[in-house]
Design an enzyme around this catalytic site. Structure first.
Site, PDB file in Angstrom:
ATOM      1  CG  LEU A  57      -1.743  -1.143   1.091  1.00  0.00           C
ATOM      2  CD1 LEU A  57      -2.755  -1.068   2.779  1.00  0.00           C
ATOM      3  CD2 LEU A  57      -3.251  -1.691   0.233  1.00  0.00           C
ATOM      4  N   GLY A  58       1.417   1.313   0.426  1.00  0.00           N
ATOM      5  CA  GLY A  58       2.443   2.805   0.668  1.00  0.00           C
ATOM      6  C   GLY A  58       3.923   1.752   1.598  1.00  0.00           C
ATOM      7  CB  VAL A  65       1.577   0.305   4.926  1.00  0.00           C
ATOM      8  CG1 VAL A  65       0.526  -0.279   5.752  1.00  0.00           C
ATOM      9  CG2 VAL A  65       2.099   1.091   6.406  1.00  0.00           C
ATOM     10  CG  ASP A 183       6.597  12.612  10.473  1.00  0.00           C
ATOM     11  OD1 ASP A 183       6.538  14.587   9.740  1.00  0.00           O
ATOM     12  OD2 ASP A 183       6.440  11.912   9.143  1.00  0.00           O
TER      13      ASP A 183
END
Length: 331
Positions: A57-58, A65, A183
């Site tokens: 996904l990322g 992920v 963050d």
């Protein structure tokens, strides 16, 4: 998930990157210098004998992920057995205490039970591969950076207020429990099908005195930030505080209101050198009663940033004064 692992300073261009920047200090103990656990093997197709990875996904410097199927839930007939798994990237995972840092993210986020904070289901280690991973709810929707690409002029007040209140409420709640995000940026906030979610507490820390036994991101070894959303004091090496989260959040809120970063996508250090704070103007779609609070939250100097997430939330919850109220105010 948009981190970057570097061993050199950020890009030398005038525009700050929107990626998370990791600088590994010379004091960082590298795997070759201190081998405390077996060498990692490749990521298996099934983690923990239970989670079958379907697709990525990322990905970033710190982790990746994946979408995965929970085979146990599937075995018992759950029609929605899907979860998200977060693992460390190969480069980052080679550090001896990397798994402890991933557990720290779990321990911090698991304390938070809020409708607008991502839900974590567990932390596990796949023994054969020595891969630690988090199990999270699988989110579907647009992140705020994707939303901004579709809405380059910013959001009208009603939509802006709804998103701002949810985000401010999530961060205010986190701070009330002593959890700092570290963050905050548009790509770490998603408009999911059932509401907004703040996620990725990977750089988060507890406030001083909370969870004293919890592994912490040692900023003498790792300097971590996303340049255009990092408060000036973080860039100067100060520890993470709630005030730094407030600055990052204020940048996001300004961007949602106007469609543009408050300081031309520059870091706070670059923007201060150019005195860009002196040119800040209220975004047209932000009601006048919200501007003084947001302007305070955007202050470069921490001492002048005298506003909390809870105070910002109270301001954004107020409806704009009606025409009659404005007339009374003028007279």
């Amino acid at each position: 998930m948009s981190e970057q692992l570097l061993d050199a300073p950020p890009l030398a261009s005038n525009e700050a990157s929107d990626l998370t920047y990791f600088a590994l200090a010379a004091t960082a103990a590298k795997p070759a210098e201190k081998a405390t656990r077996p060498v990692l093997s490749e990521l298996p197709e099934v983690l923990g004998g239970r989670y079958k990875i379907e697709r990525l996904l990322g990905v970033g410097g710190m982790g990746a992920v994946y979408r995965a199927r929970d085979l146990l839930r599937e075995q018992f007939g759950d029609p929605e057995p899907y979860v998200a798994l977060k693992t460390l990237s190969d480069d980052f995972a080679e550090y001896p205490d990397a798994n402890a840092l991933l557990y720290s993210e779990f321990a911090l986020t698991a304390r938070l039970n809020h409708p607008h904070v991502v839900r974590l289901f567990g932390f596990e280690v796949d023994v054969p591969s020595q891969r630690a991973f988090l199990i999270l709810e699988l989110l579907k929707g647009l992140t705020l950076d994707q939303l901004l690409c579709e809405r380059p002029e910013g959001l009208p007040w009603r939509e802006l207020q709804e998103i701002s209140i949810a985000l401010l409420d999530a961060l205010s709640y986190s701070h009330s429990l002593g959890v700092l995000h570290g963050d905050l940026k548009p790509s770490n906030v998603m408009l999911a099908e059932d509401g907004l979610r703040l996620f990725d507490y990977g750089l988060g820390q507890p406030v001083e005195g909370l969870l004293p036994g919890l592994p912490r991101l040692c900023r003498n070894r790792f300097t971590a930030w996303t340049p255009r959303y990092a408060a000036l004091e973080l860039l100067d090496g100060a520890p993470l505080t709630a005030a730094a989260d407030v600055y990052a959040l204020a940048c996001v809120l300004y961007e949602l209101a106007s469609g543009r970063h408050p300081f031309r996508r520059l870091s706070a250090k670059q923007a201060k050198a150019l005195e860009l704070d002196q040119r800040l103007q209220r975004p047209e779609q932000l009601p006048p009663h919200c501007w003084p609070a947001l302007r305070t939250a955007l202050a470069f100097d921490e001492a002048q940033r005298g506003i909390s997430c809870a105070q910002l939330l109270a301001v954004f919850r107020q409806p704009p004064p009606g025409r009659w109220s404005r007339w009374l105010g003028r007279h």
